[in-house]
Design an enzyme around this catalytic site. Structure first.
Site, PDB file in Angstrom:
ATOM      1  N   GLN A 196       1.982  -5.963  -3.189  1.00  0.00           N
ATOM      2  CA  GLN A 196       2.296  -5.937  -1.744  1.00  0.00           C
ATOM      3  C   GLN A 196       3.658  -5.281  -1.500  1.00  0.00           C
ATOM      4  O   GLN A 196       4.001  -4.338  -2.200  1.00  0.00           O
ATOM      5  CB  GLN A 196       2.248  -7.345  -1.134  1.00  0.00           C
ATOM      6  CG  GLN A 196       0.868  -7.947  -1.118  1.00  0.00           C
ATOM      7  CD  GLN A 196       0.661  -8.931  -2.236  1.00  0.00           C
ATOM      8  OE1 GLN A 196       1.596  -9.468  -2.794  1.00  0.00           O
ATOM      9  NE2 GLN A 196      -0.569  -9.183  -2.566  1.00  0.00           N
ATOM     10  N   ARG A 213      -5.987   0.918   8.074  1.00  0.00           N
ATOM     11  CA  ARG A 213      -4.574   0.547   8.168  1.00  0.00           C
ATOM     12  C   ARG A 213      -3.972   1.104   9.449  1.00  0.00           C
ATOM     13  O   ARG A 213      -4.320   2.199   9.878  1.00  0.00           O
ATOM     14  CB  ARG A 213      -3.807   1.114   6.978  1.00  0.00           C
ATOM     15  CG  ARG A 213      -4.256   0.505   5.663  1.00  0.00           C
ATOM     16  CD  ARG A 213      -3.547   1.163   4.487  1.00  0.00           C
ATOM     17  NE  ARG A 213      -4.029   0.603   3.233  1.00  0.00           N
ATOM     18  CZ  ARG A 213      -4.067   1.270   2.075  1.00  0.00           C
ATOM     19  NH1 ARG A 213      -3.661   2.523   2.022  1.00  0.00           N
ATOM     20  NH2 ARG A 213      -4.505   0.693   0.995  1.00  0.00           N
ATOM     21  N   ASP A 245       0.819  -1.223   0.000  1.00  0.00           N
ATOM     22  CA  ASP A 245       0.000   0.000   0.000  1.00  0.00           C
ATOM     23  C   ASP A 245       0.847   1.264   0.000  1.00  0.00           C
ATOM     24  O   ASP A 245       0.445   2.300   0.526  1.00  0.00           O
ATOM     25  CB  ASP A 245      -0.939   0.056   1.233  1.00  0.00           C
ATOM     26  CG  ASP A 245      -1.736  -1.209   1.410  1.00  0.00           C
ATOM     27  OD1 ASP A 245      -2.270  -1.696   0.405  1.00  0.00           O
ATOM     28  OD2 ASP A 245      -1.811  -1.710   2.543  1.00  0.00           O
ATOM     29  N   GLY A 305      -4.898  -4.509  -4.567  1.00  0.00           N
ATOM     30  CA  GLY A 305      -5.652  -3.433  -5.196  1.00  0.00           C
ATOM     31  C   GLY A 305      -4.763  -2.226  -5.428  1.00  0.00           C
ATOM     32  O   GLY A 305      -4.103  -1.760  -4.516  1.00  0.00           O
ATOM     33  N   HIS A 306      -4.712  -1.763  -6.641  1.00  0.00           N
ATOM     34  CA  HIS A 306      -4.009  -0.528  -6.939  1.00  0.00           C
ATOM     35  C   HIS A 306      -5.048   0.550  -7.178  1.00  0.00           C
ATOM     36  O   HIS A 306      -5.994   0.335  -7.926  1.00  0.00           O
ATOM     37  CB  HIS A 306      -3.211  -0.658  -8.240  1.00  0.00           C
ATOM     38  CG  HIS A 306      -1.842  -1.199  -8.036  1.00  0.00           C
ATOM     39  ND1 HIS A 306      -1.120  -1.003  -6.898  1.00  0.00           N
ATOM     40  CD2 HIS A 306      -1.053  -1.908  -8.864  1.00  0.00           C
ATOM     41  CE1 HIS A 306       0.057  -1.583  -7.027  1.00  0.00           C
ATOM     42  NE2 HIS A 306       0.127  -2.156  -8.203  1.00  0.00           N
ATOM     43  N   LYS A 330       2.238   2.296  -4.886  1.00  0.00           N
ATOM     44  CA  LYS A 330       2.934   1.778  -6.075  1.00  0.00           C
ATOM     45  C   LYS A 330       2.135   2.000  -7.336  1.00  0.00           C
ATOM     46  O   LYS A 330       2.691   2.253  -8.392  1.00  0.00           O
ATOM     47  CB  LYS A 330       3.180   0.267  -5.963  1.00  0.00           C
ATOM     48  CG  LYS A 330       4.182  -0.125  -4.939  1.00  0.00           C
ATOM     49  CD  LYS A 330       4.341  -1.629  -4.906  1.00  0.00           C
ATOM     50  CE  LYS A 330       3.074  -2.379  -4.568  1.00  0.00           C
ATOM     51  NZ  LYS A 330       2.523  -2.136  -3.247  1.00  0.00           N
TER      52      LYS A 330
HETATM   53  P1  GDP Z   1      -0.711   0.724  -3.816  1.00  0.00           P
HETATM   54  O1  GDP Z   1      -1.444  -0.567  -3.760  1.00  0.00           O
HETATM   55  O2  GDP Z   1       0.715   0.561  -3.411  1.00  0.00           O
HETATM   56  O3  GDP Z   1      -0.881   1.440  -5.104  1.00  0.00           O
HETATM   57  O4  GDP Z   1      -1.310   1.651  -2.704  1.00  0.00           O
HETATM   58  P2  GDP Z   1      -2.837   2.102  -2.462  1.00  0.00           P
HETATM   59  O5  GDP Z   1      -3.799   1.309  -3.198  1.00  0.00           O
HETATM   60  O6  GDP Z   1      -2.981   2.234  -1.008  1.00  0.00           O
HETATM   61  O7  GDP Z   1      -2.882   3.512  -3.171  1.00  0.00           O
HETATM   62  C1  GDP Z   1      -2.369   4.576  -2.634  1.00  0.00           C
HETATM   63  C2  GDP Z   1      -3.370   5.694  -2.455  1.00  0.00           C
HETATM   64  O8  GDP Z   1      -2.587   6.781  -2.099  1.00  0.00           O
HETATM   65  C3  GDP Z   1      -4.134   6.120  -3.706  1.00  0.00           C
HETATM   66  O9  GDP Z   1      -5.399   6.602  -3.344  1.00  0.00           O
HETATM   67  C4  GDP Z   1      -3.300   7.242  -4.278  1.00  0.00           C
HETATM   68  O10 GDP Z   1      -4.013   8.188  -5.018  1.00  0.00           O
HETATM   69  C5  GDP Z   1      -2.760   7.839  -3.006  1.00  0.00           C
HETATM   70  N1  GDP Z   1      -1.467   8.457  -3.202  1.00  0.00           N
HETATM   71  C6  GDP Z   1      -0.431   8.037  -3.974  1.00  0.00           C
HETATM   72  N2  GDP Z   1       0.609   8.879  -3.880  1.00  0.00           N
HETATM   73  C7  GDP Z   1       0.228   9.869  -3.019  1.00  0.00           C
HETATM   74  C8  GDP Z   1       0.869  11.027  -2.490  1.00  0.00           C
HETATM   75  O11 GDP Z   1       2.022  11.344  -2.794  1.00  0.00           O
HETATM   76  N3  GDP Z   1       0.138  11.783  -1.600  1.00  0.00           N
HETATM   77  C9  GDP Z   1      -1.135  11.474  -1.221  1.00  0.00           C
HETATM   78  N4  GDP Z   1      -1.756  12.260  -0.337  1.00  0.00           N
HETATM   79  N5  GDP Z   1      -1.761  10.391  -1.700  1.00  0.00           N
HETATM   80  C10 GDP Z   1      -1.095   9.604  -2.583  1.00  0.00           C
END
Ligand code: GDP
Length: 434
Positions: free
Chosen positions: A223, A304, A13, A40-41, A16
């Protein structure tokens, strides 16, 4: 041209999805090498939110070849639903390819996942109950069903008969759940197979050809490092290997074809589910980080757990992945805090301090964080052009991490939107194409 790997450097999370999405612009092929639909992305594009589970984020760009590699496990029902949803929103899936060697998640995997978590009670791992762990277990036990098996009705029925002879016993006797019927299941899976057939390909060969032709290949892990089956905080881990070494096996290329490994880490840490978490924030700041960072699971909606940045764990991620650079996301979330504790060492039960991640789980369980406190910047990170525009205290925060890890921070995220990213040397260079 060598391939680039993107890997989560913490407990998943890390954001990525956004980094892959950005680097995908400068790539020709985007390949997922492990994991299943728990990953989930979330990608926010022009105010529209896309939640991808199986399909690599490159799908949002026309003409990018997207690959679900042999190291992944695929739930055909969810994959078909995801494809239908993307198509309905005007996103073409024509350039998606799924490895025939990827293993398939079957209804008994989902049923067993759920039932076994219930039985574990307090000791439960916190799985997403989507059958991913049981599917990988069957793969290792060599009784799994692969995507290519779905394409041959005769083989499929044979495999179902063999599998269900055992799985029905387990479902009924151990978990007191309903048994599954071979014929019903075969019919259901054949319908899904007909829909998926055009996507199935020899993806190892496809990636090899792409690399030989000088095309840019991005290998996307799901992950994160600390959830790795071999190197993570076992047993609170995932059932595959997110670490960069698995990018080679999970794609079907040799490690000599990879030369760039970008780790993605938040400017703080989060963790979903159970298990030790030395820098978990206590008190009111916890809720603040969670709210400001919108720290709720993409697939499950679960809250989380949030912690301060842990450089001991990140140093470990640098080591086990051979990170060549780091993308730091969500720095904006820390703008709210006047002081920022950063964990530089762990204090172990014997009183010793270490800056290396403990090799033994009981040491990690009892590790207490030793913090250095850095000043916050307490100003917005909106409307900045590049990394040099960050407020001085924010630059110091980033430089502190670079010094401690000996790895360059090549990107910094300053907001959820895809534009909200600052780079040191341009996205194309980070993606390995310059
Ligand atoms: P992933 O599975 O690693 O892609 O992580 P998530 O599904 O938890 O996605 C990350 C969330 O954080 C998404 O809603 C993105 O839009 C948000 N996000 C990504 N980069 C940033 C950032 O630099 N700042 C903020 N505030 N949110 C971010």
């Amino acid at each position: 041209m060598p391939a680039t790997v993107i890997v989560g450097a913490q407990w998943g999370d890390e954001g990525k999805g956004k980094i892959v999405d950005l680097l995908a612009q400068h790539s020709d092929v985007v390949c997922r090498y492990q994991g299943g639909p728990n990953a989930g992305h979330t990608i926010v594009r022009d105010g529209e939110t896309f939640k991808l589970h199986h399909v690599p984020s490159g799908v949002l760009y026309e003409g990018k070849v997207c690959v679900v590699g042999p190291g992944c496990v695929v739930d055909p029902e969810l994959l078909v639903r995801e494809l239908d949803e993307l198509e309905a929103r005007g996103i073409s899936t024509a350039d998606l390819r799924v490895s025939g060697n990827a293993h398939v998640i079957m209804p008994w995997h989902v049923a067993i996942d759920s039932a076994s978590e219930r039985r574990l009670g307090q000791l439960q791992i916190g799985t997403t109950r989507r059958g991913i762990g049981p599917a990988y277990a069957d793969k290792s036990a060599r009784i799994g069903i692969r995507v290519q098996d779905m394409l041959d009705p005769k083989i499929l029925r044979q495999k179902f008969e063999t599998a269900l002879a055992e799985k029905n016993e387990i479902l009924v006797r151990v978990y007191r759940a309903a048994p599954l019927a071979v014929e019903d299941l075969a019919e259901r899976v054949e319908t899904l197979a007909a829909r998926l057939r055009p996507y199935v390909a020899d993806t190892s060969l496809l990636v090899d050809h792409a690399l030989n032709e000088g095309r840019r290949v991005l290998l996307e892990g799901a992950q994160g490092t600390l959830l790795d089956l071999d190197h993570g905080t076992y047993p609170f881990v995932t059932s595959s290997n997110p670490t960069a070494g698995a990018a080679a096996t999970g794609t079907g290329i040799g490690p000599t074809r990879i030369d760039t490994v970008v780790g993605v880490a938040k400017a703080y840490v989060t963790r979903v589910g159970e298990g030790p978490f030395p820098t978990e924030i206590q008190g009111a700041d916890h809720a603040r980080v969670r709210e400001l960072g919108a720290e709720y699971g993409t697939t499950t909606g679960r809250e989380r757990r949030c912690g301060w940045l842990d450089l001991v764990a990140l140093r470990f991620a640098v080591r086990v992945n051979g990170l060549t650079s780091l993308a730091m996301t969500k720095l904006d979330v820390l703008s709210a805090f006047p002081e920022l504790p950063v964990c530089v060492r762990y204090r172990l039960p014997d009183g010793n301090e270490t800056s290396e991640f403990p090799a033994h789980q009981s040491d990690f369980h009892h590790a207490r964080p030793v913090y250095e406190s850095l000043p916050g910047w307490e100003e917005s990170l909106d409307d900045l052009g590049d990394l040099g525009d960050l407020p001085a205290a924010a630059r110091r925060y980033v430089a502190f991490v670079e010094d401690a890890l000996g790895v360059e921070v090549c990107m910094v995220g300053t907001g959820p939107d895809r534009e909200r990213i600052l780079t040191s040397r341009g996205l194309a260079a980070v993606a390995g194409s310059a």
